[in-house]
Motif scaffolding. Structure first.
Motif, short mmCIF file in Angstrom:
data_model
loop_
_atom_site.label_atom_id
_atom_site.label_comp_id
_atom_site.label_asym_id
_atom_site.label_seq_id
_atom_site.Cartn_x
_atom_site.Cartn_y
_atom_site.Cartn_z
N ALA A 132 0.84 -1.20 0.00
CA ALA A 132 0.00 0.00 0.00
C ALA A 132 0.87 1.25 0.00
O ALA A 132 1.70 1.44 0.89
N GLN A 133 0.66 2.10 -1.01
CA GLN A 133 1.42 3.35 -1.10
C GLN A 133 0.92 4.38 -0.10
O GLN A 133 1.59 5.36 0.19
N SER A 134 -0.29 4.15 0.44
CA SER A 134 -0.88 5.10 1.38
C SER A 134 -1.65 4.35 2.45
O SER A 134 -2.05 3.19 2.27
N GLU A 254 -4.79 11.30 8.98
CA GLU A 254 -3.64 12.07 9.44
C GLU A 254 -2.32 11.36 9.19
O GLU A 254 -1.26 11.89 9.56
N VAL A 255 -2.36 10.19 8.57
CA VAL A 255 -1.13 9.45 8.28
C VAL A 255 -0.56 9.89 6.93
O VAL A 255 0.64 10.15 6.81
N ALA A 288 4.05 33.87 6.95
CA ALA A 288 5.26 33.34 7.59
C ALA A 288 4.93 32.49 8.80
O ALA A 288 5.47 31.40 8.98
N ARG A 289 4.03 32.99 9.65
CA ARG A 289 3.67 32.24 10.85
C ARG A 289 2.95 30.94 10.49
O ARG A 289 3.26 29.87 11.03
N MET A 290 2.00 31.01 9.56
CA MET A 290 1.24 29.82 9.20
C MET A 290 2.12 28.79 8.51
O MET A 290 2.00 27.58 8.74
N ALA A 291 3.03 29.23 7.65
CA ALA A 291 3.93 28.31 6.96
C ALA A 291 4.85 27.61 7.94
O ALA A 291 5.22 26.45 7.74
N GLU A 292 5.25 28.31 9.00
CA GLU A 292 6.11 27.70 10.01
C GLU A 292 5.41 26.52 10.68
O GLU A 292 6.05 25.56 11.12
N GLY A 293 4.08 26.58 10.73
CA GLY A 293 3.32 25.48 11.30
C GLY A 293 3.40 24.20 10.48
O GLY A 293 2.99 23.13 10.94
N PHE A 294 3.95 24.30 9.26
CA PHE A 294 4.11 23.13 8.39
C PHE A 294 5.53 22.56 8.48
O PHE A 294 5.88 21.68 7.69
N ALA A 295 6.32 23.04 9.43
CA ALA A 295 7.71 22.58 9.53
C ALA A 295 7.81 21.08 9.78
O ALA A 295 8.64 20.39 9.19
N ALA A 296 6.93 20.57 10.65
CA ALA A 296 6.97 19.13 10.94
C ALA A 296 6.57 18.32 9.71
O ALA A 296 7.15 17.25 9.43
N TYR A 297 5.62 18.82 8.94
CA TYR A 297 5.20 18.15 7.70
C TYR A 297 6.35 18.14 6.70
O TYR A 297 6.63 17.11 6.07
N ARG A 298 7.05 19.26 6.58
CA ARG A 298 8.19 19.32 5.66
C ARG A 298 9.29 18.35 6.07
O ARG A 298 9.87 17.66 5.22
N GLN A 299 9.57 18.27 7.36
CA GLN A 299 10.61 17.36 7.83
C GLN A 299 10.20 15.91 7.57
O GLN A 299 11.03 15.08 7.16
N TRP A 300 8.93 15.61 7.79
CA TRP A 300 8.40 14.26 7.52
C TRP A 300 8.60 13.90 6.06
O TRP A 300 9.00 12.77 5.73
N ILE A 301 8.35 14.84 5.17
CA ILE A 301 8.52 14.61 3.74
C ILE A 301 10.00 14.35 3.42
O ILE A 301 10.34 13.42 2.68
N GLU A 302 10.87 15.17 3.98
CA GLU A 302 12.30 15.04 3.69
C GLU A 302 12.87 13.74 4.24
O GLU A 302 13.82 13.18 3.67
#
Length: 333
Positions: A132-134, A254-255, A288-302
């Motif tokens: 499963a890819q997802s 949320e996965v 800027a503030r709202m985008a910072e809230g996506f930092a964990a998502y970006r790290q998860w992707i990386e």
């Protein structure tokens, strides 16, 4: 164990890239992996953008007890041609399978409620191993009474590095969107949107041009069906966009799309349009503030390249163990 992965020839969408990533990961892990392109009439079938994965290409499938044939859901019927090899189905898109299965069921005039021609993959007699890819796909397979191992994909290094370079650039009041997905609802948003917000479709663009657009955009919206872990929302987040989706398909958990409930909306709700526009308005003012809230998502992707290598190892080791078990059963018979 020989592993043959079937892939549409000359296709550069997300699904075929995942197939190339799996062959590459298996080769790095020391497995005997090979890509089989269909149809076979192209002398150089590996797309230029995927040559970095350096897949070993063969034209013939080895249908033997020590072989595995992996197909995406678009190649399900290929599994019926096998007599000896272990069958593996990689669910890259649930919807592609469902639509094709229903079309075949209607073409064969099968009674309503009867399982379709492709549902043999859930019959234990065929011994199909599911990937499963997802999480969305894993849950779908579970509802059919089978189990699937997670085998996702990752955003390749070239895209990650380019996005990092663009993320700190100047942002404009742009909302980027994919016109091939969820356009009807997106048009409702556009019709009610303030004039100062520019809506730019992602179409007729090279990968570099897509990245440039996402690098300038403050928001990316995706109200499509989300048949798997789509790449563009991830790339948008890496480029510093605030990502807003619906709750369909893989976006409904949320996965697969871990961006939080404040950025997911059910477009069937009567107040969805003003709610989404209010969130977009916030992002225009306080990006800027709202985008910072996506930092964990970006790290998860990386981090997912390393996670994919571990998933590949687990899947290949499971296949290896299954082949060994069947060999023991044959000897004991």
């Amino acid at each position: 164990m020989k592993v043959h992965v079937l892939c549409p020839a000359s296709s550069v969408t997300g699904g075929p890239e995942a197939l190339h990533q799996f062959v590459d990961a298996g080769q790095r892990l020391g497995y005997d992996m090979a890509m089989v392109y269909l149809p076979e009439d192209d002398p150089d079938p590996t797309p230029a953008v995927f040559k970095m994965y350096r897949p070993r290409v063969v034209r013939d499938i080895v249908d033997a007890p020590d072989s595995v044939v992996v197909v995406p859901e678009t190649g399900t019927l290929q599994l019926l041609e096998l007599r000896h090899a272990t069958r593996a189905l990689w669910w890259l898109s649930v919807e592609h399978f469902a639509v094709r299965n229903e079309a075949m069921r209607q073409a064969q005039k099968m009674p309503a409620g009867q399982r379709g021609p492709l549902d043999f993959v859930f019959d234990p007699r065929f011994g199909v191993v599911h990937f499963a890819q997802s999480e969305y796909a894993r849950q779908f397979v579970a509802r059919q009474g089978a189990e699937a191992l997670m085998l996702t994909d990752y955003v390749r290094d070239e895209i990650v590095e380019r996005a990092r370079a663009l993320r700190g650039g100047e942002k404009q009041n742009i909302v980027a969107y994919n016109p091939k997905k969820g356009l009807e609802f997106t048009q409702k948003l556009m019709a009610a949107s303030p004039a100062e917000i520019q809506w730019v479709p992602i179409e007729n663009m090279s990968p570099a041009e897509v990245a440039q657009l996402l690098g300038r955009s403050k928001v990316y919206v995706d109200f499509g069906p989300h048949p798997g872990r789509d790449r563009i929302p991830r790339e948008a987040a890496l480029c510093g966009c605030v990502v807003i989706t619906n709750t369909q398909g893989s976006a409904g958990n949320e996965v697969d799309v871990p961006i939080g409930p404040d950025y997911k909306f059910d477009e069937r709700h009567t107040l969805c349009v003003p709610q989404v526009l209010a969130r977009i308005g916030e992002a225009m003012v306080d990006h800027a503030r709202m985008a910072e809230g996506f930092a964990a998502y970006r790290q998860w992707i990386e981090d997912h390249r390393q996670a994919f290598l571990q998933e590949s190892y687990t899947c290949l080791a499971t296949l290896e163990a299954q082949i060994a078990q069947r060999a023991r059963q044959r000897l004991a018979a």
